[in-house]
Write an enzyme that holds these catalytic residues in place. Structure first.
Site, mmCIF file in Angstrom:
data_model
loop_
_atom_site.group_PDB
_atom_site.id
_atom_site.type_symbol
_atom_site.label_atom_id
_atom_site.label_comp_id
_atom_site.label_asym_id
_atom_site.label_seq_id
_atom_site.Cartn_x
_atom_site.Cartn_y
_atom_site.Cartn_z
ATOM 1 N N ASP A 198 0.777 -1.272 0.104
ATOM 2 C CA ASP A 198 0.044 -0.062 0.087
ATOM 3 C C ASP A 198 0.933 1.297 0.011
ATOM 4 O O ASP A 198 0.389 2.233 0.486
ATOM 5 C CB ASP A 198 -0.955 0.031 1.300
ATOM 6 C CG ASP A 198 -1.751 -1.201 1.311
ATOM 7 O OD1 ASP A 198 -2.315 -1.713 0.144
ATOM 8 O OD2 ASP A 198 -1.965 -1.921 2.418
ATOM 9 N N LYS A 252 2.338 2.441 -5.166
ATOM 10 C CA LYS A 252 3.097 1.635 -6.316
ATOM 11 C C LYS A 252 2.070 1.917 -7.648
ATOM 12 O O LYS A 252 2.803 2.247 -8.757
ATOM 13 C CB LYS A 252 3.313 0.247 -6.156
ATOM 14 C CG LYS A 252 4.245 -0.002 -5.110
ATOM 15 C CD LYS A 252 4.403 -1.580 -4.885
ATOM 16 C CE LYS A 252 3.065 -2.401 -4.578
ATOM 17 N NZ LYS A 252 2.673 -1.990 -2.997
ATOM 18 N N GLY A 283 -4.293 -4.218 -4.453
ATOM 19 C CA GLY A 283 -5.397 -3.370 -4.861
ATOM 20 C C GLY A 283 -4.571 -2.125 -5.302
ATOM 21 O O GLY A 283 -4.009 -1.324 -4.360
ATOM 22 N N HIS A 284 -4.201 -1.876 -6.676
ATOM 23 C CA HIS A 284 -3.460 -0.726 -7.004
ATOM 24 C C HIS A 284 -4.317 0.308 -7.556
ATOM 25 O O HIS A 284 -5.151 0.390 -8.511
ATOM 26 C CB HIS A 284 -2.539 -1.079 -8.135
ATOM 27 C CG HIS A 284 -1.401 -2.009 -7.526
ATOM 28 N ND1 HIS A 284 -0.493 -2.709 -8.429
ATOM 29 C CD2 HIS A 284 -1.101 -2.210 -6.182
ATOM 30 C CE1 HIS A 284 0.337 -3.454 -7.624
ATOM 31 N NE2 HIS A 284 -0.017 -3.204 -6.363
ATOM 32 N N GLN A 332 2.151 -5.857 -3.101
ATOM 33 C CA GLN A 332 2.380 -5.963 -1.605
ATOM 34 C C GLN A 332 3.799 -5.217 -1.517
ATOM 35 O O GLN A 332 3.997 -4.444 -2.101
ATOM 36 C CB GLN A 332 2.424 -7.596 -1.260
ATOM 37 C CG GLN A 332 0.975 -7.905 -1.130
ATOM 38 C CD GLN A 332 0.668 -8.717 -2.376
ATOM 39 O OE1 GLN A 332 1.251 -9.362 -3.307
ATOM 40 N NE2 GLN A 332 -0.643 -8.464 -2.676
HETATM 41 P P1 IMP Z 1 -2.801 -12.864 1.835
HETATM 42 O O1 IMP Z 1 -1.781 -12.254 0.612
HETATM 43 O O2 IMP Z 1 -4.373 -12.516 1.245
HETATM 44 O O3 IMP Z 1 -2.443 -14.325 1.944
HETATM 45 O O4 IMP Z 1 -2.498 -12.250 3.165
HETATM 46 C C1 IMP Z 1 -1.296 -11.985 3.776
HETATM 47 C C2 IMP Z 1 -0.997 -10.825 4.601
HETATM 48 O O5 IMP Z 1 -0.491 -9.907 3.447
HETATM 49 C C3 IMP Z 1 -2.287 -10.150 5.430
HETATM 50 O O6 IMP Z 1 -1.357 -9.516 6.371
HETATM 51 C C4 IMP Z 1 -2.604 -9.204 4.209
HETATM 52 O O7 IMP Z 1 -3.395 -8.196 4.871
HETATM 53 C C5 IMP Z 1 -1.254 -8.692 3.687
HETATM 54 N N1 IMP Z 1 -1.810 -8.133 2.295
HETATM 55 C C6 IMP Z 1 -1.799 -8.839 1.006
HETATM 56 N N2 IMP Z 1 -1.902 -8.326 0.070
HETATM 57 C C7 IMP Z 1 -1.829 -6.867 0.406
HETATM 58 C C8 IMP Z 1 -1.862 -5.628 -0.104
HETATM 59 O O8 IMP Z 1 -1.928 -5.507 -1.365
HETATM 60 N N3 IMP Z 1 -1.337 -4.401 0.507
HETATM 61 C C9 IMP Z 1 -1.224 -4.670 1.888
HETATM 62 N N4 IMP Z 1 -1.195 -5.748 2.638
HETATM 63 C C10 IMP Z 1 -1.332 -6.942 1.845
#
Ligand code: IMP
Length: 424
Positions: free
Chosen positions: A13, A16, A40-41, A224
């Site tokens: 977040d 990017k 989510g971009h 991420q």
């Molecule tokens: P997963 O990727 O859904 O398995 O989640 C694993 C961890 O990564 C969790 O703490 C999510 O909140 C975090 N996470 C996954 N995608 C994002 C993102 O795009 N932005 C911020 N945190 C993320």
């Protein structure tokens, strides 16, 4: 020609999407290399706000080819929905959008298992997005994954789904006490998406190598952030992929020797969604203020993000892990109005000060941040586009961070729109 990687330098977040969108007008190829629809971009242009989850953020600016690389895990239904949304906005994807044959598919059972596993973990839940990311990478690494190319042969697809369902249904029935899944239903849920995605599925490794041979410019877009990396992040509170520059190579087929630049994106403060350690987290009023001013709510799940001061110990570690040689500072305008701005310059661990980011969970959980206080600025810097217009205290803040890290900022973002940017 250049091959540049854009990396999240925190817990995701960092903004990017805006930076990739901005840099895309000069790129020939924009490539997503890991993660899935957990990302989510958010992009803002022409008074429009769009959130992309899988399609690279280069789709709206210029005519770059947009590629989903082999390292991404794809939910076909979510991708089709996104494709339709982009087409409805008047953007053509034909001959501009490519999906790797070898990217893995997220099936409904991955999403179901993600949610059931989280529920079972109770208080130890990771706080995943529930999009099936972890279980899809588990299938990939345990060599039972279904790849995009498998969608093109119905018999192969059906037999792989049936094979996988043997184990999954056993777990659903006996461990989770849930109804079992049916192969026919899964096949029919997928059929419309497969038809729509088929024209885009190809050998993207060769496509990208050809581009490099032709000296075209390639932008690799991370999702991420490094502190969520499965190897280098705050394990086990991480995602299941490699958002780092190393992941950019394995997730695209582009070799490390072809990379020219690694650009890290960091906000002027820190956020984290989901559970796990966050040394500079602010639980009181200041954290709340950052959340409100920075509109820190998840673009994918809508969850409120945890907020805190900028952590330079973590950022220095991230610069090292990725070989970052260029930085972008985003959401600088959110710091408007603070009398003082704190930055974490060391950790206290077992009574000793250190500037080394600890790799073990019990250590990173226990560190106490040591702050340096810097003067803030009163006037709004929102929308400023030149370095000279920044208040001197804002310039000093940036110089302080650069000096600590030994890396320069080349882009400073002063608002969510493309135009609200300082190119240094
Ligand atoms: P997963 O990727 O859904 O398995 O989640 C694993 C961890 O990564 C969790 O703490 C999510 O909140 C975090 N996470 C996954 N995608 C994002 C993102 O795009 N932005 C911020 N945190 C993320």
């Amino acid at each position: 020609m250049s091959v540049r990687v854009v990396i999240g330098a925190q817990w995701g977040d960092e903004g990017k999407g805006k930076i990739v969108d901005l840099l895309s007008d000069k790129a020939n190829y924009v490539v997503r290399y890991q993660g899935g629809a957990n990302a989510g971009h958010t992009l803002k242009f022409d008074d429009k706000k769009v959130v992309l989850h899988l399609i690279p953020s280069g789709i709206f600016n210029g005519d770059a080819h947009c590629v989903i690389g082999n390292g991404v895990v794809i939910d076909p239904v979510a991708l089709v929905e996104e494709i339709k949304g982009v087409q409805e906005m008047g953007f053509e994807l034909k001959d501009r959008f490519f999906i790797s044959q070898t990217a893995h598919v997220i099936l409904p059972y991955h999403k179901l298992l993600d949610q059931l596993k989280e529920k079972r973990r109770g208080g130890d839940a990771i706080g995943t997005t529930g999009r099936g990311i972890g279980p899809a990478y588990v299938s990939k690494v345990s060599r039972v994954g279904i790849r995009m190319v498998d969608l093109l042969d119905k018999d192969v697809l059906r037999s792989k789904i049936e094979q996988n369902l043997k184990d999954i249904n056993f777990a659903l029935e006996n461990l989770y006490k849930e109804p079992v899944l049916d192969a026919d239903e899964l096949m029919s849920e997928l059929s419309e998406s497969i038809e729509l995605l088929e024209p885009y599925i190809c050998n993207t490794t060769e496509l990208l190598h050809k581009a490099i041979r032709n000296e075209e410019s390639v932008l690799l877009e991370g999702a991420q952030g490094t502190l969520l990396d499965v190897d280098h992040g705050t394990y086990p509170y991480v995602t299941s992929s490699s958002p780092t520059s190393g992941g950019a190579c394995t997730g695209s087929g582009i070799p490390p020797t072809a990379l020219d630049k690694v650009m890290g994106i960091t906000k002027a403060y820190c956020t984290r969604v989901g559970n796990g350690p966050f040394p500079t987290e602010l639980l009181g009023e200041t954290g709340e203020l950052l959340r409100e001013k920075g509109a820190e709510f998840g673009a994918t799940t809508g969850r409120p993000r945890r907020c805190g001061w900028l952590d330079l110990v973590a950022l220095k570690y991230v610069c090292q892990i990725n070989g970052i040689n260029e930085l972008t500072l985003t959401k600088m305008d959110v710091m408007d109005g603070f009398e003082e701005i704190k930055v974490c310059t060391a950790y206290k661990l077992d009574g000793e000060e250190t500037d080394v980011f600890p790799l073990c969970l019990d250590e990173i959980r226990d560190v106490e941040p040591v702050y340096t206080s810097l003067p803030g600025w009163k006037n709004s810097i929102e929308g400023i586009t030149s370095w000279d217009e920044l208040p001197s205290t804002a310039q000093s803040y940036i110089r302080f961070v650069e000096e600590y890290l030994g890396v320069k900022f080349t882009i400073i973002s002063t608002g969510p729109k493309r135009s609200e940017t300082i190119i240094v």
